[in-house]
Design a protein around this motif. Structure first.
Motif, short mmCIF file in Angstrom:
data_model
loop_
_atom_site.label_atom_id
_atom_site.label_comp_id
_atom_site.label_asym_id
_atom_site.label_seq_id
_atom_site.Cartn_x
_atom_site.Cartn_y
_atom_site.Cartn_z
N THR B 18 -34.21 -9.00 37.28
CA THR B 18 -34.72 -7.95 36.40
C THR B 18 -35.24 -8.63 35.13
O THR B 18 -34.52 -9.41 34.52
CB THR B 18 -33.61 -6.95 36.05
OG1 THR B 18 -33.22 -6.29 37.26
CG2 THR B 18 -34.10 -5.92 35.04
N GLY B 132 -43.97 -2.93 35.43
CA GLY B 132 -42.64 -2.39 35.16
C GLY B 132 -42.70 -1.06 34.47
O GLY B 132 -43.72 -0.34 34.53
N GLU B 146 -39.53 -3.24 31.30
CA GLU B 146 -38.59 -3.79 32.28
C GLU B 146 -39.24 -3.80 33.65
O GLU B 146 -39.82 -2.79 34.07
CB GLU B 146 -37.30 -2.97 32.31
CG GLU B 146 -36.23 -3.57 33.18
CD GLU B 146 -34.94 -2.78 33.10
OE1 GLU B 146 -34.14 -3.03 32.17
OE2 GLU B 146 -34.74 -1.88 33.94
N GLY B 147 -39.16 -4.91 34.31
CA GLY B 147 -39.73 -5.02 35.65
C GLY B 147 -38.90 -5.97 36.49
O GLY B 147 -37.79 -6.37 36.10
#
Lengths: 659, 359
Positions: B18, B132, B146-147
């Motif tokens: 992540t 993300g 976030e991806g």
């Protein structure tokens, strides 16, 4: 409120160091210390994480709970010795405050304001005066495009000019308005105090403003102490605002987050007054180098934000010059070799030299930085005399304290002593100490609220005593007897040594033990502290009594082979290890040379064709076992120093000196 | 210091994790954020736009028109604060007398009878750099995204970024990527080379219009040339003549042909960003990858990367953590670990010279 237990945390760019000071049998003592990596960068970017880690180490050492379950420092001290009464923080983390100084005349208010910035991590990016020939538009752009963190405005004696100062303030206000910064630069005003209401009105609602006493209340009088104090507060404010978790840390600390350079000056002032001798404190950090000194009653601090051994290694190379580094290398090194090493150190600032070649490279930079710092600092010691000629002998220094991992982290007291002697070239009798635990930053801040604790902790051996160095001046001839040294210990035992020139001698004398030392020089032109002999009562240390018979100025050989032998010989003298055998390849001009992160060595064609290959030395010294062989340093166990016989007198000294 | 608790340096090399990254405009740039929290974005999407600071012009309209008071300017103004102005556009006029703009820019402010103009500068666009979800927005600054994907962090970049398909160089080297190959396999690609960058390599990168290059090292004397190169350049090992480590090369071979975002930021004090390449790799949406372990403590059995020394770049496993400082060959006495390399060689390295991959 009692201030009997103190927790101090210093945030460096690489290390976060914590100290726990407490009352032990009625006197303040350093009871525990720990360090941890600073967590200001990737991946967490929150200094609070490193702080909690290092405080947890203190808790583990002492069995004392210092943090709440959610990671806050417990203050004041509660029952069962939970928490501490005082929590203090200092820092040298990060870039200095970009500062524009605005005033009336360069030689007057502006000069005083710039002097006031010493002691805080400030980089003056522009100076604007009524005398410079730029237009109003150019002044506006100078302020607005400089992207400052702080704008310092001075000017006007107490009965003096008003209009030009107000015009400059209004222009500054316009620049602030145009900047569109989420965090506009703070203002510190230290000019004509009659203008404070107007200045406050001009900047109202625009940014944070600090008012300090006029730095130049009259043409002949300078008053920078209050401005320095306010600059420290501005630094704290900036530090808290710029993120990295300093806001949360500063909120918990009693005095916020203060610049640790001010502590160096505070302690230099105190030690200079208490010992009545010259005192020098030198801290070479990763990104900043600081030197504070008390010489003949003049106390000064020099900060170089362009020199360090880690983040600023490459910048330091620019500052000192390639030749100053090369002068300390026992091998041929091209400009590219040296530059590659410094750039790689900048990229991995916390790493440690792992082989001889890189150790020499790192120590060459350290010596060059220290000597350049000294060169910057010396003119301040004697403002009425031009004493910036490095060939002039150093004024006598009774005490030198080194700080920064490059100096204190060798694990070899003799090596640490050698580095200080090489770079600073003290003359006469000098007590050498190291501050590996950031005690001085803590003491400087603690002095503001509990000077008693400062005196008692310093007297109780909070600093590491490396030993007392006695250095010969002149040109002692290597291999010839140049001095006779007699050491008489407290129990009456006496040792007599005849010493040759060109060497560093470590004569055992344990930490905390004093002895009478008599040195008589032999040879034309040789002196110790300007005389043919000296008698002194000296304090031992982890390296003992250090007699430096190499002479002053230090006679570094110009011929490479001779210099290589000289340098490795000095390392051997200082550590007790066998001299490192310099491979011939290091001393002969190379064919095309290639560099590793760690080294700069020739590689063969086969290596070049191998993917993922690593560079190996063409001539390696025999390997030691895992824990090394050969003679180790004398490793003394720290013991408390004797109680100060006149604590109250020194305490009064300190009280009178501290803010 | 004891060796029981030591938090090592991080330099991530993760095949699937992540990824959480902040994308913020520089402090000096004022701008607007163009995404909202919860929005799914792709790596090419613009997160924020802003304008770099540019010089100001002060035009003294009071003197020019002979006005008595600054408020007299209001009635003769032909522009308002914030207006865009062309060169020679009339800003104010009184009778036949006209004040015109000397710059193409905007009206920044009116100040004591003076017109403050700011010349236009380059617009700054901030791209997401990874696929993300926006998980946080900072007004006027940027966003946190976030991806998921693979990450490899290097040590230096030339302050450029790009997006493209990651390709390993041909077996005969990056220099062999000439027009034909460029048209097909390597156009728009981020190319990984095993060899240090040379002067002629930089010239080829520039002349062939490559968008991104990942290399192990470069000579210090070529640093300025690299900074001036339009392609994004990421160094994995450092300056000098260092070849790509086996671990890094194996990583790149495992993601050859995948879409990647190269963020070749130049490291700076207090900048938490690391120069890195983020790579889109498939993963099971029902089994989201874990976040990097940021609280790794050195311990026996842990895999580490050696940052310096004769084995710099090599990975190994800690087999011993002496409790007291170790005297090294070079004379320093420091806290060390004993590390066993993949080759079976056992070496002693200072703790400060060990890096962890984030796994």
């Amino acid at each position: 409120m009692s201030d009997n237990s103190i927790l101090a945390v210093d945030f460096g760019n690489i290390h976060t160091r914590a100290l726990l000071i407490d009352l032990v049998e009625g006197a303040f003592r350093l009871v525990a210390r720990a360090d941890e990596r600073t967590t200001s960068g990737f991946p967490t970017n929150d200094v609070g994480i490193g702080m909690r880690r290092v405080i947890s180490k203190l808790s583990a050492q002492t069995g004392r709970k210092l943090l709440t379950d959610d990671g806050r420092v417990i203050t004041p001290e509660g029952n069962d010795r939970v928490g501490v009464d005082v929590f203090l923080t200092t820092t040298s983390v990060g870039r200095p405050l970009r500062t524009v100084v605005i005033g009336l005349f360069p030689e007057m208010s502006i000069a005083s304001m710039i002097r006031a910035t010493a002691g805080t991590y400030i980089n003056v990016v522009d100076v604007i005066s009524v005398e410079d020939r730029r237009t109003t538009e150019e002044h506006l752009n100078a302020i607005a495009l400089a992207d400052p963190d702080l704008i310092a405005i001075a000017g006007g004696t107490e009965e003096g000019a008003t209009t030009p100062i107000l015009e400059q303030a209004r222009l500054t206000r316009l620049a602030l308005r145009l900047m569109h910064r989420a965090l506009p630069p703070s203002i510190i005003y230290a000019g004509n105090s009659a203008l404070r209401p107007q200045i406050a009105a001009i900047f109202e609602g625009a940014t944070q403003i600090f008012f300090a006493d006029n730095v130049r209340p009259s043409l002949l009088r300078e008053n920078i102490d209050d401005a320095r104090a306010k600059l420290a507060i501005a630094f704290d404010s900036f530090t808290e605002q710029r993120g990295l978790g300093f806001d949360e840390v500063g909120f918990q600390a009693r005095l916020g987050v203060l610049p640790n350079a001010q502590s160096y000056e505070t302690i230099a002032r105190y030690l200079g007054a208490a010992t009545r001798k010259g005192v020098l404190l030198a801290d070479v950090g990763s990104a900043v180098s600081t030197m504070s000194a008390s010489v003949n009653g003049v106390v000064s601090t020099t900060i170089r934000t362009d020199m360090g051994l880690g983040h600023q290694a490459d910048s330091a190379l620019d500052a000192v010059g390639l030749d100053k580094v090369r002068a300390w290398l026992p091998f041929i090194a091209s400009d590219e070799d040296i530059r590659a090493y410094m750039l790689n150190k900048t990229l991995r600032p916390g790493t440690i030299p792992q082989i001889h070649r890189t150790l020499y490279m790192e120590h060459a930079l350290l010596r060059a930085v220290l000597s350049t710092l000294l060169k910057s600092a010396r003119p301040l010691w004697t403002p009425e005399v031009a004493l910036d000629d490095q060939r002039e002998a150093m004024p006598p220094l009774g005490q030198i304290i080194g700080a920064g991992s490059g100096i204190t982290g060798t694990g070899r007291p003799g090596m640490t002593a050698m580095l200080l002697l090489d770079a600073l070239e003290p003359v006469g009798v000098t007590r050498l100490q190291a501050d590996a635990n950031a005690l001085i930053p803590a003491m400087g801040v603690l002095a503001r609220i509990n000077p008693t604790a400062v005196v008692q902790v310093l007297d109780a051996g909070g600093l590491e005593d490396i030993g007392t160095a006695i250095s010969l001046e002149g040109t002692p001839r290597p291999g010839r007897a140049v001095a006779v040294v007699t050491i008489t210990t407290e129990n009456g035992g006496a040792e007599k040594h005849t010493l040759e020139g060109g060497k560093i001698y470590l004569l055992p004398l344990s930490i905390g033990i004093t002895a009478k030392v008599r040195v008589q020089v032999r040879g034309r032109g040789l002196t110790v502290g300007g005389r043919r002999g000296v008698r002194a009562e000296v304090v031992g240390g982890s390296a003992g009594v250090i007699i430096d018979t190499r002479g002053r100025p230090l006679p570094l050989e110009i011929n490479l082979k001779a210099r290589a032998a000289q340098i490795v010989g000095w390392y051997a003298d200082a550590t007790g290890d066998a001299p490192f055998e310099i491979p011939d390849a290091w001393l002969t001009p190379p064919e095309p040379v290639e560099a590793n992160v760690e080294t700069v060595l020739p590689r063969d064609a086969a290596q070049q064709d191998r993917i993922g290959s690593v560079v190996t030395e063409s001539s390696k010294p025999p390997r030691r076992g895992m824990f090394g062989r050969g003679r180790s340093d004398q490793k003394g166990t720290p013991v408390p120093m004797q109680q100060n016989n006149e604590p109250e007198g020194e305490l009064d000294d300190l009280r009178s000196l501290l803010p | 210091m004891t060796s029981e608790v030591y938090f090592p340096e991080h330099r991530h090399l993760l095949p699937l994790t992540t990824i959480r990254r902040s994308r913020m405009l520089p402090d000096t740039v004022s701008g607007d954020v163009e995404v909202q929290r919860g929005l799914r974005i792709s790596l090419l999407d613009v997160v924020a736009r802003g304008i770099s600071p540019a010089p100001y012009k002060l035009l003294d309209a009071m003197s020019f028109f002979g006005l008595r008071q600054s408020k007299d300017l209001e009635s003769i103004l032909r522009v308002s604060e914030g207006d865009e102005v062309e060169i020679d556009q009339v800003l104010a006029e009184k009778g036949r007398k006209k004040m015109t703009s000397p710059v193409f820019g905007r009206v920044a402010y009116f100040w004591h009878g003076q017109i403050v103009l700011q010349a236009y500068a380059d617009q700054v666009e901030l791209q997401a750099g990874l696929n993300g979800t926006v998980i946080d927005v900072r007004i006027g600054r940027g966003a946190v995204i976030e991806g998921y994907g693979a990450v490899l962090q290097g040590v230096w970049g030339n302050n450029r970024n790009t997006i493209g398909i990651l390709r390993i160089e041909p077996s005969n080297g990056l220099e062999s990527v000439y027009n034909d190959a460029l048209d097909t396999e390597f156009r728009g690609a981020i190319i990984v080379t095993r060899r240090p960058l040379r002067e002629y390599t930089l010239q080829m990168i520039q002349s062939q219009g490559l968008v991104g290059v990942i290399a192990p090292s470069i000579a210090p004397s070529l640093r300025e040339a690299a900074l001036a190169t339009s392609a994004a350049i990421l160094l994995i090992e450092g300056f000098g003549d260092i070849r790509m480590s086996t671990a890094a090369m194996q990583f790149f071979e495992s993601v050859d042909g995948r879409q990647a975002a190269l963020d070749a930021v130049t490291p700076a004090l207090l900048d938490a960003r690391r120069p890195e390449v983020l790579i889109n790799v498939p993963f099971d949406p029902n089994n989201r990858p874990s976040t990097p372990n940021l609280n790794v403590v050195l311990q026996v059995g842990l895999t580490v990367r050696l940052a310096r020394g004769e084995s710099a770049g090599a990975m190994g496993r800690i087999i011993n953590l002496p409790k007291t400082p170790v005297l090294m060959d070079n004379g320093l006495r420091v806290q060390c670990a004993q590390v066993e390399l993949a080759t079976g060689e056992k070496i002693i390295a200072p703790l400060a010279n060990l890096e962890v991959s984030g796994a």
